[in-house]
Design an enzyme around this catalytic site. Structure first.
Site, PDB file in Angstrom:
ATOM      1  N   GLY A 109       0.905  -0.920  -0.370  1.00 37.09           N
ATOM      2  CA  GLY A 109      -0.148  -0.230   0.257  1.00 37.09           C
ATOM      3  C   GLY A 109       0.783   1.041   0.145  1.00 37.09           C
ATOM      4  CD  GLU A 112      -1.984  -0.978  -4.108  1.00 34.28           C
ATOM      5  OE1 GLU A 112      -2.064  -1.277  -2.591  1.00 34.28           O
ATOM      6  OE2 GLU A 112      -2.915  -1.503  -4.699  1.00 34.28           O
ATOM      7  CD  GLU A 132       0.693  -5.605  -1.945  1.00 35.36           C
ATOM      8  OE1 GLU A 132       1.171  -5.993  -2.777  1.00 35.36           O
ATOM      9  OE2 GLU A 132       0.206  -5.005  -1.696  1.00 35.36           O
TER      10      GLU A 132
HETATM   11  N1  DAK Z   1       2.051  -4.382   8.827  1.00 38.31           N
HETATM   12  C1  DAK Z   1       2.195  -4.349   9.626  1.00 38.31           C
HETATM   13  N2  DAK Z   1       3.486  -3.827  11.030  1.00 38.31           N
HETATM   14  C2  DAK Z   1       4.557  -3.400   9.801  1.00 38.31           C
HETATM   15  C3  DAK Z   1       4.124  -4.044   8.749  1.00 38.31           C
HETATM   16  C4  DAK Z   1       3.475  -4.265   7.574  1.00 38.31           C
HETATM   17  N3  DAK Z   1       2.341  -4.020   6.869  1.00 38.31           N
HETATM   18  N4  DAK Z   1       5.454  -3.797   7.831  1.00 38.31           N
HETATM   19  C5  DAK Z   1       6.662  -3.771   9.265  1.00 38.31           C
HETATM   20  N5  DAK Z   1       5.572  -3.508  10.498  1.00 38.31           N
HETATM   21  C6  DAK Z   1       5.937  -4.148  11.644  1.00 38.31           C
HETATM   22  C7  DAK Z   1       6.624  -5.073  11.948  1.00 38.31           C
HETATM   23  O1  DAK Z   1       5.901  -6.047  12.068  1.00 38.31           O
HETATM   24  C8  DAK Z   1       7.793  -5.308  13.256  1.00 38.31           C
HETATM   25  O2  DAK Z   1       6.696  -4.403  14.694  1.00 38.31           O
HETATM   26  P1  DAK Z   1       7.077  -5.685  15.897  1.00 38.31           P
HETATM   27  O3  DAK Z   1       7.952  -6.139  15.095  1.00 38.31           O
HETATM   28  O4  DAK Z   1       9.398  -4.228  15.950  1.00 38.31           O
HETATM   29  O5  DAK Z   1       6.784  -4.937  16.839  1.00 38.31           O
HETATM   30  C9  DAK Z   1       8.473  -3.695  12.674  1.00 38.31           C
HETATM   31  O6  DAK Z   1       7.282  -2.816  11.674  1.00 38.31           O
HETATM   32  C10 DAK Z   1       9.475  -3.023  11.751  1.00 38.31           C
HETATM   33  O7  DAK Z   1       9.878  -4.321  11.117  1.00 38.31           O
HETATM   34  P2  DAK Z   1      10.178  -5.600  10.547  1.00 38.31           P
HETATM   35  O8  DAK Z   1      11.452  -5.441  11.836  1.00 38.31           O
HETATM   36  O9  DAK Z   1      10.243  -6.629  10.561  1.00 38.31           O
HETATM   37  O10 DAK Z   1      11.324  -4.707   9.645  1.00 38.31           O
HETATM   38  P3  DAK Z   1      12.667  -4.561   9.159  1.00 38.31           P
HETATM   39  O11 DAK Z   1      13.514  -3.663   8.341  1.00 38.31           O
HETATM   40  O12 DAK Z   1      13.409  -6.412   9.394  1.00 38.31           O
HETATM   41  O13 DAK Z   1      12.048  -5.313   7.541  1.00 38.31           O
HETATM   42  C11 DAK Z   1      10.298  -4.848   6.026  1.00 38.31           C
HETATM   43  C12 DAK Z   1      11.732  -4.133   7.004  1.00 38.31           C
HETATM   44  C13 DAK Z   1       9.262  -3.831   5.144  1.00 38.31           C
HETATM   45  C14 DAK Z   1      10.577  -5.564   4.696  1.00 38.31           C
HETATM   46  C15 DAK Z   1       9.423  -5.569   7.114  1.00 38.31           C
HETATM   47  O14 DAK Z   1       8.996  -5.089   7.626  1.00 38.31           O
HETATM   48  C16 DAK Z   1       8.028  -6.569   5.275  1.00 38.31           C
HETATM   49  O15 DAK Z   1       8.795  -7.057   4.705  1.00 38.31           O
HETATM   50  N6  DAK Z   1       6.801  -5.779   5.821  1.00 38.31           N
HETATM   51  C17 DAK Z   1       5.692  -6.225   5.440  1.00 38.31           C
HETATM   52  C18 DAK Z   1       5.890  -5.641   4.192  1.00 38.31           C
HETATM   53  C19 DAK Z   1       4.751  -5.960   3.069  1.00 38.31           C
HETATM   54  O16 DAK Z   1       4.554  -6.884   3.000  1.00 38.31           O
HETATM   55  N7  DAK Z   1       3.708  -5.516   2.986  1.00 38.31           N
HETATM   56  C20 DAK Z   1       2.614  -5.537   1.763  1.00 38.31           C
HETATM   57  C21 DAK Z   1       1.345  -5.265   2.950  1.00 38.31           C
HETATM   58  S1  DAK Z   1      -0.079  -6.186   2.541  1.00 38.31           S
HETATM   59  C22 DAK Z   1      -6.587  -3.571   0.438  1.00 38.31           C
HETATM   60  C23 DAK Z   1      -5.542  -2.638  -0.808  1.00 38.31           C
HETATM   61  C24 DAK Z   1      -4.400  -2.173   0.320  1.00 38.31           C
HETATM   62  C25 DAK Z   1      -3.188  -3.463   0.370  1.00 38.31           C
HETATM   63  C26 DAK Z   1      -4.909  -4.231   0.647  1.00 38.31           C
HETATM   64  C27 DAK Z   1      -5.695  -4.158   1.235  1.00 38.31           C
HETATM   65  N8  DAK Z   1      -7.755  -3.523  -0.323  1.00 38.31           N
HETATM   66  C28 DAK Z   1      -8.093  -2.555  -1.520  1.00 38.31           C
HETATM   67  C29 DAK Z   1      -8.615  -4.355   0.588  1.00 38.31           C
HETATM   68  C30 DAK Z   1      -2.287  -3.692   0.026  1.00 38.31           C
HETATM   69  C31 DAK Z   1      -2.419  -4.924   1.177  1.00 38.31           C
HETATM   70  C32 DAK Z   1      -0.537  -4.040   1.134  1.00 38.31           C
HETATM   71  O17 DAK Z   1       0.289  -2.949   1.500  1.00 38.31           O
END
Ligand code: DAK
Length: 258
Positions: A109, A112, A132
């Site tokens: 997001g 996006e 995602e």
């Molecule tokens: N959500 C919640 N918490 C998150 C997060 C996220 N997307 N990204 C990071 N955090 C949190 C981690 O859980 C961690 O929390 P604690 O463990 O400290 O409590 C903290 O932020 C620091 O993250 P990391 O420890 O993981 O930090 P690193 O530097 O090691 O890694 C990273 C950074 C960005 C590579 C990693 O955090 C990561 O892979 N994050 C997730 C990235 C991801 O998958 N993003 C896409 C999410 S899904 C929709 C519209 C849009 C969407 C969905 C629906 N609809 C229309 C229905 C969009 C969906 C998405 O975006």
């Protein structure tokens, strides 16, 4: 509304909005998107503002939709509340130029949101991805529609299907961003650009923005509507709930293709 979720500054005719959930890497939740939308509309309505900047921290523009918030939602939850459509697309109503100043992660997001801005200035440490699929989810805030328009089908498919991350140089080469600057210069360059833009005639700026959007947004609305329902249906998938739970548990998801 929680007004700590975005920080607001006015610098001359430039309104600066800083996303401010640092512990969650600016993961986007309803509270943050409400605050962002409110700030965008306020700057858009302010006669003294000619351009708007959205930025994050040095580490993250935004790491995507808040996985912790979404992890337990069902299809009925997101369909009935019209998740995203309800309050995440306020940026599309803004008539003044909006610049995304992106440092660090612009994932999901967050990517996006940058794509929905008019100009994207990337710091040289910026990283762009639509990961995602690693959660058995899919982009749902316009990514499947705006990314191909920005980078072409082949690159968009590669990013969305393989979760490939682009560094700033690649993002620049592919047309996802407008320009790349050293991280230390991101703020000053963005403010200088916004200041220069904001000095031009506002009605002319708005006419140009509206016209450029017309160049491609005719079919975008239909595409986004389709994408939204597909994305809502992801909440009916056990793999998606497992994917988000695994992320929060910091473990590898057990994918069952269901
Ligand atoms: N959500 C919640 N918490 C998150 C997060 C996220 N997307 N990204 C990071 N955090 C949190 C981690 O859980 C961690 O929390 P604690 O463990 O400290 O409590 C903290 O932020 C620091 O993250 P990391 O420890 O993981 O930090 P690193 O530097 O090691 O890694 C990273 C950074 C960005 C590579 C990693 O955090 C990561 O892979 N994050 C997730 C990235 C991801 O998958 N993003 C896409 C999410 S899904 C929709 C519209 C849009 C969407 C969905 C629906 N609809 C229309 C229905 C969009 C969906 C998405 O975006």
């Amino acid at each position: 509304m929680d007004d700590t979720l975005v920080l607001l500054e006015t610098i001359g005719r430039v309104g600066v909005i800083t996303l401010n959930r640092p512990k969650q890497l600016n993961a986007l939740n309803d509270g943050l998107m409400d605050a962002l939308g409110h700030a965008l509309l306020a700057f858009d309505a302010d006669e003294a503002i000619g351009a708007i900047i959205i930025t994050g921290s040095d580490k993250a523009f935004a790491a995507g939709a808040d996985i912790a918030a979404m992890a337990h939602w069902t299809y009925m939850d997101v369909y009935r509340s019209d998740f995203i459509t309800r309050n995440w697309e306020t940026i599309c109503q803004v008539r003044k130029p909006v610049i995304a100043a992106v440092a660090g992660f612009a994932m999901g997001g967050g990517c996006e949101l940058a794509l929905a801005c008019d100009i994207v200035i990337a710091a040289d440490n910026a990283k762009f991805a639509l990961p995602e699929i690693t959660l058995a989810m899919m982009p749902g805030a316009g990514g499947t529609q705006r990314l191909p328009l920005a980078v072409g089908k082949a690159k968009a498919m590669d990013m969305c299907l393989s979760a490939r991350t682009l560094d700033a140089t690649e993002a620049d080469r592919y047309g996802l961003v407008s320009r790349v600057v050293p991280a230390a210069d991101l703020r000053s360059t963005s403010i200088a650009l916004a200041t220069a833009i904001a000095a031009y005639s506002l009605p002319a700026l708005m006419s140009i923005k509206e016209s450029i959007k017309r160049a491609y947004e005719g079919s975008l609305a239909e595409g986004i509507s389709f994408e939204r329902r597909q994305m809502h249906a992801r909440f009916a998938s056990s793999d998606a709930h497992e994917g988000m739970a695994a992320f929060l548990d910091k473990r590898t998801p057990l994918v069952q293709h269901r």
